[in-house]
Enzyme design. Structure first.
Site, mmCIF file in Angstrom:
data_model
loop_
_atom_site.group_PDB
_atom_site.id
_atom_site.type_symbol
_atom_site.label_atom_id
_atom_site.label_comp_id
_atom_site.label_asym_id
_atom_site.label_seq_id
_atom_site.Cartn_x
_atom_site.Cartn_y
_atom_site.Cartn_z
ATOM 1 N N PHE A 31 0.837 -1.204 0.000
ATOM 2 C CA PHE A 31 0.000 0.000 0.000
ATOM 3 C C PHE A 31 0.872 1.254 0.000
ATOM 4 O O PHE A 31 0.656 2.183 -0.783
ATOM 5 C CB PHE A 31 -0.925 -0.017 1.220
ATOM 6 C CG PHE A 31 -1.758 1.229 1.356
ATOM 7 C CD1 PHE A 31 -2.783 1.493 0.464
ATOM 8 C CD2 PHE A 31 -1.515 2.142 2.369
ATOM 9 C CE1 PHE A 31 -3.549 2.647 0.582
ATOM 10 C CE2 PHE A 31 -2.267 3.287 2.494
ATOM 11 C CZ PHE A 31 -3.288 3.545 1.600
ATOM 12 N N GLU A 32 1.879 1.273 0.878
ATOM 13 C CA GLU A 32 2.773 2.431 0.946
ATOM 14 C C GLU A 32 3.574 2.576 -0.346
ATOM 15 O O GLU A 32 3.774 3.687 -0.849
ATOM 16 C CB GLU A 32 3.721 2.288 2.140
ATOM 17 C CG GLU A 32 3.028 2.384 3.492
ATOM 18 C CD GLU A 32 3.954 2.002 4.636
ATOM 19 O OE1 GLU A 32 4.158 2.840 5.524
ATOM 20 O OE2 GLU A 32 4.482 0.876 4.616
ATOM 21 N N LYS A 111 22.500 -24.303 -12.905
ATOM 22 C CA LYS A 111 22.141 -23.921 -14.275
ATOM 23 C C LYS A 111 20.637 -23.674 -14.305
ATOM 24 O O LYS A 111 19.840 -24.606 -14.214
ATOM 25 C CB LYS A 111 22.518 -25.033 -15.259
ATOM 26 C CG LYS A 111 22.283 -24.680 -16.714
ATOM 27 C CD LYS A 111 22.775 -25.801 -17.620
ATOM 28 C CE LYS A 111 22.579 -25.437 -19.084
ATOM 29 N NZ LYS A 111 21.146 -25.289 -19.432
#
Length: 664
Positions: A31-32, A111
């Site tokens: 939200f922030e 890999k």
């Protein structure tokens, strides 16, 4: 003043991007983060004179690329020599001993099974991203790479070279692969065979917004250029980690052959617990000086080799190939096999995906085929034992030209791998499939299954979903296995379905590419079926997460008179084709930007009711606790695993009363 504010926001957002996507240690809530991002977007829109191609706002992928420019690699992207044999690893090690005639270290790395990429940085800024291509030249996919949050657009610190390249692998994490395939399955699109194909296909998307939505990741494994910080490959990777690159923390220096074999043995087992796909181990001589001394063959470096993990494979007989028709008309070939044990389960069928795969395998009935189960969700045929063929070779397998159910000639849209039956209104599997989809729990939640749909269709009572609402108890009693009580129960279920909200009705119509989430987006934007029917292409693509493909599918659906007639008949039966006045009045953004996980049992409302409330007030439901979770709505008997993870991540736990207070 404004320029300084924009710069501060960019720096802070990049710092949080790094914490979340590279370190996996977020320090603020979504939200922030979203609030800061929105503020920056608004400032940049108001002040275009301060535009910056490296701004975090560019990661959302809003630019539409028409084509990919071909770029020649400054340093060719050669393939590695590879082996499945420990004896060949021993040979590689012995050759290195003889060639160098001095002490050396081997760096062992996983890999990763994705698509290779080479990034160029100049003065600490990402300037170009190019695919491997043919090793000499590749596609410039810079716009798409910039949407990957774990790729730094600007480097941290100041001790990096003026210009350098870094090689890495673009990956689609398993969780995102599963989510994407589930979404494609719901929309009857061909499934991705494995995360590697999904990552490669995503990176070649013409629209970076689609790339951004698929949450690709990137791990890096090799630096090239002048004035690198160290003479050791391992040490250069550690420096790159400090600059902001995602360098795997499982890289190890090996001092002996036994160290290498121990590393291989460990990861052959443990790799199954990793969040991304791997298919082997890469071994590299650490010293760059020694790498130069060892040099290259025409195809690969002499100072490196890839050890490939054995895929789980079995050989069995191809008995036949059948073709299945889905509810949207997709025709899928399936190989019917002599039962064989593979990865702990008995396999009788395997995917053949599409006509191109069949042609490439050159299959014949009776062939001994190799079936493999690697990163795939279902087994697939990967080859044919040609030597096992006899003089009496079976018929060549060819993709059918007409629908196996209704005889209609199949079509293959340009640019697509799948064939379709276009006879939507007359093809039995499509008709029954649409009805089965309509009655599912996530759509209309009508209490019948595929067998009942089959019986109703065969009896001539139901030819589309609207016919369900004209059924009578007398009709049902004429069918086998039906009694008065079960017939009344279905009547009640049909009546109750008329209270199902509009977004579930829209999902139940079975419009191609319109899954649950898309249906909710459309309903949120248009509020009624009439408004949706009248929407233009421009109106549709303006909706969040609605691209041109989905928009065209919606337009195509409502341009068909038969579909409009069906919608009108459903409306006449009393189904909800609009958002209710009460729903509109009760909507808010009180939970906007918040991700909430529901766990346990509740007394005041059901779990489904709480999920609806969260969405009604702008929040997002999630099934699992992560660094992105803002709250856990906890009832009785909350799962201990979620409780433990919440404590570890510092996620706030709230009860029913606290949640309901948030909505007041």
């Amino acid at each position: 003043m404004v320029e300084a504010k924009i710069k501060a926001l960019r720096d802070e957002l990049e710092r949080h991007n790094y914490n979340y996507y590279v370190l996996s240690a977020p320090t603020i809530s979504d939200f922030e983060f979203d609030k800061m991002m929105k503020e920056l977007q608004e400032l940049e829109a108001a002040h275009p004179e301060f535009a910056d191609p490296d701004s975090p706002t560019r990661r959302v992928g809003s630019d539409l690329s028409k084509e990919f420019e071909q770029v020649v690699h400054k340093y060719p992207m050669l393939s590695l020599g590879n082996t499945y044999s420990e004896d060949e690893i021993r040979d590689f090690y012995d050759r290195t001993v003889r060639s160098l005639n001095e002490p050396f270290e081997i760096v062992a790395e996983l890999k990763y099974d994705g698509t290779s990429i080479s990034l160029t940085y100049e003065k600490g800024r990402l300037t170009r991203a190019v695919t491997r291509g043919d090793g000499t030249r590749g596609d410039d996919v810079t716009a798409n790479i910039k949407t990957i949050r774990s790729v730094p657009l600007r480097l941290r610190g100041s001790d990096f070279p003026e210009e350098f390249e870094i090689r890495g692998e673009v990956l689609l994490p398993w969780a995102e692969f599963d989510r994407l395939n589930k979404e494609r399955e719901e929309q009857e699109e061909p499934l991705f065979a494995n995360p590697r194909n999904a990552a490669s296909g995503t990176l070649k998307q013409q629209n970076p917004a689609i790339v951004a939505s698929r949450k690709l990741d990137a791990y890096f494994y090799y630096l090239l250029g002048e004035n690198l910080p160290a003479e050791g490959h391992y040490e250069n990777l550690q420096a790159a980690r400090a600059w902001g690159f995602k360098i795997p923390d499982v890289i190890r220096k090996c001092q002996s052959l036994q160290d290498i074999f121990d590393y291989i043995a460990y990861w052959d087992v443990e790799r199954k617990n990793l969040p991304v796909a791997t298919d082997g181990i890469v071994l590299k001589v650490n010293s760059l000086r020694q790498q130069r001394n060892l040099g290259f063959t025409s195809k690969s470096p002499r100072w490196a080799i890839a050890y490939k993990f054995q895929a789980e494979r079995a050989e069995t007989r191809l008995n036949s190939v059948s073709f299945q028709v889905g509810r949207t008309g997709t025709v899928t070939p399936v190989a019917n096999l002599e039962p064989v044990l593979l990865a702990g389960t008995v396999v009788k069928r395997a995917s053949l995906h599409n006509a191109d795969i069949i042609e490439g395998l050159d299959l014949h009935i009776g062939d001994q085929v190799y079936v493999e189960k690697g990163g795939e969700i279902i087994p697939k045929i990967v080859g044919v034992n040609v030597e096992a063929r006899s003089m009496l070779m079976g018929d060549k397998v060819r993709f059918i030209r007409v629908c196996p159910e209704c005889g209609t000639p199949l079509v293959r849209p340009e640019g697509e791998a799948a064939h379709y039956c276009p006879n939507e209104s007359g093809c039995p599997p499509q008709i029954k499939g649409r009805i089965e989809h309509f009655v599912t729990r996530k759509a209309m939640n009508i209490n019948i299954g595929p067998e009942t749909v089959e019986d109703l269709y065969n009896a001539g009572y139901v030819k589309d979903s609207a016919d369900l609402y004209t059924l009578t108890v007398a009709d049902l009693l004429r069918l086998e296995r039906w009694a008065e009580k079960s017939a009344q129960n279905l009547m009640s279920s049909l009546e109750e379905s008329k209270q199902v909200p509009f977004e579930r009705v829209l999902f139940g119509l079975g419009i191609r590419f319109v899954g649950e989430t898309v249906a909710k987006r459309l309903v949120s934007a248009f509020h009624s079926i009439e408004a949706l029917e009248q929407a233009s292409l421009e109106d549709l693509v303006a909706v969040d997460e609605i691209g041109e493909r989905i928009a065209q599918s919606v337009l195509s659906y409502f341009s068909d008179e038969k579909n409009r007639t069906l919608v009108n008949r459903l409306k006449e039966q009393g189904l909800r084709m609009a958002v209710s006045e009460e729903q509109l009045a009760n909507r808010s953004e009180k939970l906007k930007g918040l991700t909430i996980v529901i766990s346990g049992t509740f007394s005041k409302h059901s779990r489904d009711e709480y999920k609806a409330m969260i969405e009604q007030h702008g929040g997002k439901n999630s099934g699992s606790v992560s660094g992105k979770t803002d709250y856990i709505l906890a009832g009785e008997n909350m799962g201990p695993a979620k409780l433990e993870k919440a404590a570890k991540l510092g996620v706030k736990i709230i009860n029913e009363d606290a949640f309901l207070n948030m909505l007041e």
